[in-house]
Design an enzyme around this catalytic site. Structure first.
Site, PDB file in Angstrom:
ATOM      1  N   THR A   1       0.852  -1.194   0.000  1.00 48.41           N
ATOM      2  CA  THR A   1       0.000   0.000   0.000  1.00 48.41           C
ATOM      3  C   THR A   1       0.885   1.240   0.000  1.00 48.41           C
ATOM      4  O   THR A   1       2.091   1.137  -0.259  1.00 48.41           O
ATOM      5  CB  THR A   1      -0.991  -0.020   1.185  1.00 48.41           C
ATOM      6  OG1 THR A   1      -1.909   1.061   1.061  1.00 48.41           O
ATOM      7  CG2 THR A   1      -0.295   0.065   2.545  1.00 48.41           C
ATOM      8  N   ASN A   2       0.334   2.410   0.251  1.00 46.86           N
ATOM      9  CA  ASN A   2       1.131   3.636   0.350  1.00 46.86           C
ATOM     10  C   ASN A   2       0.548   4.504   1.461  1.00 46.86           C
ATOM     11  O   ASN A   2      -0.560   4.232   1.932  1.00 46.86           O
ATOM     12  CB  ASN A   2       1.170   4.347  -1.010  1.00 46.86           C
ATOM     13  CG  ASN A   2      -0.210   4.783  -1.448  1.00 46.86           C
ATOM     14  OD1 ASN A   2      -0.856   5.581  -0.781  1.00 46.86           O
ATOM     15  ND2 ASN A   2      -0.687   4.238  -2.559  1.00 46.86           N
ATOM     16  N   PRO A   3       1.265   5.539   1.895  1.00 44.67           N
ATOM     17  CA  PRO A   3       0.802   6.279   3.089  1.00 44.67           C
ATOM     18  C   PRO A   3      -0.296   7.316   2.844  1.00 44.67           C
ATOM     19  O   PRO A   3      -0.566   8.113   3.732  1.00 44.67           O
ATOM     20  CB  PRO A   3       2.079   6.975   3.595  1.00 44.67           C
ATOM     21  CG  PRO A   3       3.146   6.693   2.618  1.00 44.67           C
ATOM     22  CD  PRO A   3       2.587   6.027   1.435  1.00 44.67           C
ATOM     23  N   SER A   4      -0.950   7.304   1.691  1.00 48.83           N
ATOM     24  CA  SER A   4      -2.010   8.291   1.448  1.00 48.83           C
ATOM     25  C   SER A   4      -3.066   8.211   2.559  1.00 48.83           C
ATOM     26  O   SER A   4      -3.525   7.133   2.914  1.00 48.83           O
ATOM     27  CB  SER A   4      -2.660   8.011   0.090  1.00 48.83           C
ATOM     28  OG  SER A   4      -3.867   8.729  -0.009  1.00 48.83           O
TER      29      SER A   4
ATOM     30  N   ALA B   1      -4.652   7.576  -4.480  1.00 47.45           N
ATOM     31  CA  ALA B   1      -3.325   7.084  -4.857  1.00 47.45           C
ATOM     32  C   ALA B   1      -3.417   5.562  -4.942  1.00 47.45           C
ATOM     33  O   ALA B   1      -2.992   4.859  -4.018  1.00 47.45           O
ATOM     34  CB  ALA B   1      -2.307   7.514  -3.811  1.00 47.45           C
TER      35      ALA B   1
END
Ligand code: CTP
Length: 396
Positions: free
Chosen positions: A208-211, A275
């Protein structure tokens, strides 16, 4: 009390979502509106008239043939500031589109020249049926306004397709906006995506990503404040739903694609602030992968590019985001072109106060055929308003 002194007719047709109309009737009454409820015969099978009478303090109407109420449909068509139909079943939409007048509610709708706000609710296959879609288009062309339906649990179980009636609070927000007057955003259907997506390696590990989703949520809130009907397609996150916004929760990029594809069909604006994860494991394990000695090489495959794949209706204003590191102007312009956008919002992930997980952002707005506008560091809610100003320009 924005509805003080306003007269609202609440038409209720016969679907299981009728129970939510009780809350809506109460909400409208509490806010100061005089609410006359009209039930179809089937709706009266779901909820007894006495329930609505207790909630609104007014008699409920069902039949064209009630004594002392001859021509009630004509008076009730002309007088009220707003007619709400919630739930509107597939059958009610079909009768409305055909111009039938075989009961009090449809007779009123046929005699009505003022605003009608309609909240469809039905089985997802019935909603997706070409007949229902054609009826919706007909009614939209005649000026009916719509709120929902949303994706979520139906009486018959979970569903990934639209059919579920919007929550009473969402219908209430749409009603107050409609009554607030006509601005460039009133009646506009806006779809906003927000947050990250998550791709599983196995049941307990994800890419995943930190959005945080803050930019997308701020855009949804700002669009509701301007009078639009807003659906937020949100990836995993903790942010509270802004009032009046319908939310569809998704986890993976493929799920986000499906939700956007379904919702964008009737959208006037699509804002892709999410994102989405760009890669997913080529093969996800169904059981937890045990820790092993040595290096672990994971094969990834690209996820679908949502903006590249969704077919947007003609005239749908589309906004994308480009999160770059360093001078991204050329890359953002390239994305504006290849993703067929009207506008792209460039921000730099490495710049302090911009990008993921903060409540501020510093962006450059690049609209098609216009010089880039570089904004100062602003709260995301203020950035949202500047972006919506740009969308509004595209309306005209
Ligand atoms: N986007 C999308 N589908 C994806 C990934 C991104 O629709 N699978 C959207 C984003 O929501 C954003 C825009 O495309 O509005 C640009 O996203 P970005 O991550 O900057 O670009 P990518 O196309 O993923 O290209 P790259 O990661 O190589 O910069």
């Amino acid at each position: 009390m924005p509805l003080a002194g306003r007269h609202v007719v609440l038409g209720v047709s016969g679907g299981i979502a009728c129970y939510k109309s009780c809350t809506l009737a109460r909400r409208l009454t509490e806010d100061g509106a005089t609410v006359d409820v009209i039930l179809t015969a089937s709706a009266a099978e779901f909820v007894r008239p006495v329930t609505f009478e207790a909630l609104t303090g007014r008699p409920v109407l069902i039949s064209l043939w009630e004594r002392d109420r001859a021509l009630a449909h004509i008076g009730l068509a002309k007088e009220p500031d707003l007619v709400i139909v919630a739930p509107a079943t597939a059958n009610l939409l079909a009768r409305g589109a055909m111009g039938m007048a075989d009961d009090l509610l449809t007779a009123l709708l046929l005699a009505r020249t003022g605003p009608i706000l309609c909240a469809p609710a039905m089985n997802d296959a019935m909603y997706a049926h070409p007949a229902t879609m054609a009826n919706l288009r007909t009614l939209m062309k005649r000026g009916w306004q719509f709120v929902g339906p949303e994706i979520g649990a139906l009486a018959e179980g979970p569903s990934e397709r639209p059919g579920r009636m919007s929550e009473p609070e969402t219908i209430f927000a749409a009603a107050t906006q409609l009554l607030a007057g006509k601005g460039p955003w009133s009646g506009k259907q806006v779809v906003v995506t927000a947050g990250p997506t998550r791709e599983h390696l196995d049941p307990v590990r994800v890419i995943t990503n930190p959005s945080s989703g803050r930019m997308g949520y701020a855009l949804a809130e700002a669009a509701v404040a301007r009078g639009a009907a807003v659906t937020l397609v949100a990836g995993p996150g903790q942010l509270p739903t802004p009032p009046g916004v319908a939310v569809v929760r998704v986890e993976t990029t493929a799920e986000m694609l499906r939700a956007v594809q379904a919702l964008v069909k009737h959208a006037d604006v699509l804002i892709m602030a999410a994102a989405p994860a760009d890669y997913r494991p080529a093969k996800a394990a169904t059981t937890k992968r045990p820790r092993q000695k040595g290096r672990f090489t994971l094969a990834l495959e690209p996820t679908p590019d949502i903006l590249a794949l969704v077919t947007r209706p003609k005239g749908c204003v589309t906004v994308g985001f480009a999160l770059e590191t360093g001078d991204g102007l050329a890359r953002a312009r390239e994305k504006l072109r290849t993703k067929r956008l009207d506008c792209i919002i460039l921000n730099d992930a490495l710049e302090p106060g911009a990008g993921f997980e903060v409540s501020t952002n510093r962006v450059t707005i690049i609209a098609k055929g216009r010089e880039p506008i570089r904004l100062p560091l602003l709260a995301k809610r203020d950035v949202a308003d500047r972006i919506l100003d740009e969308v509004e320009r595209a309306f005209s």
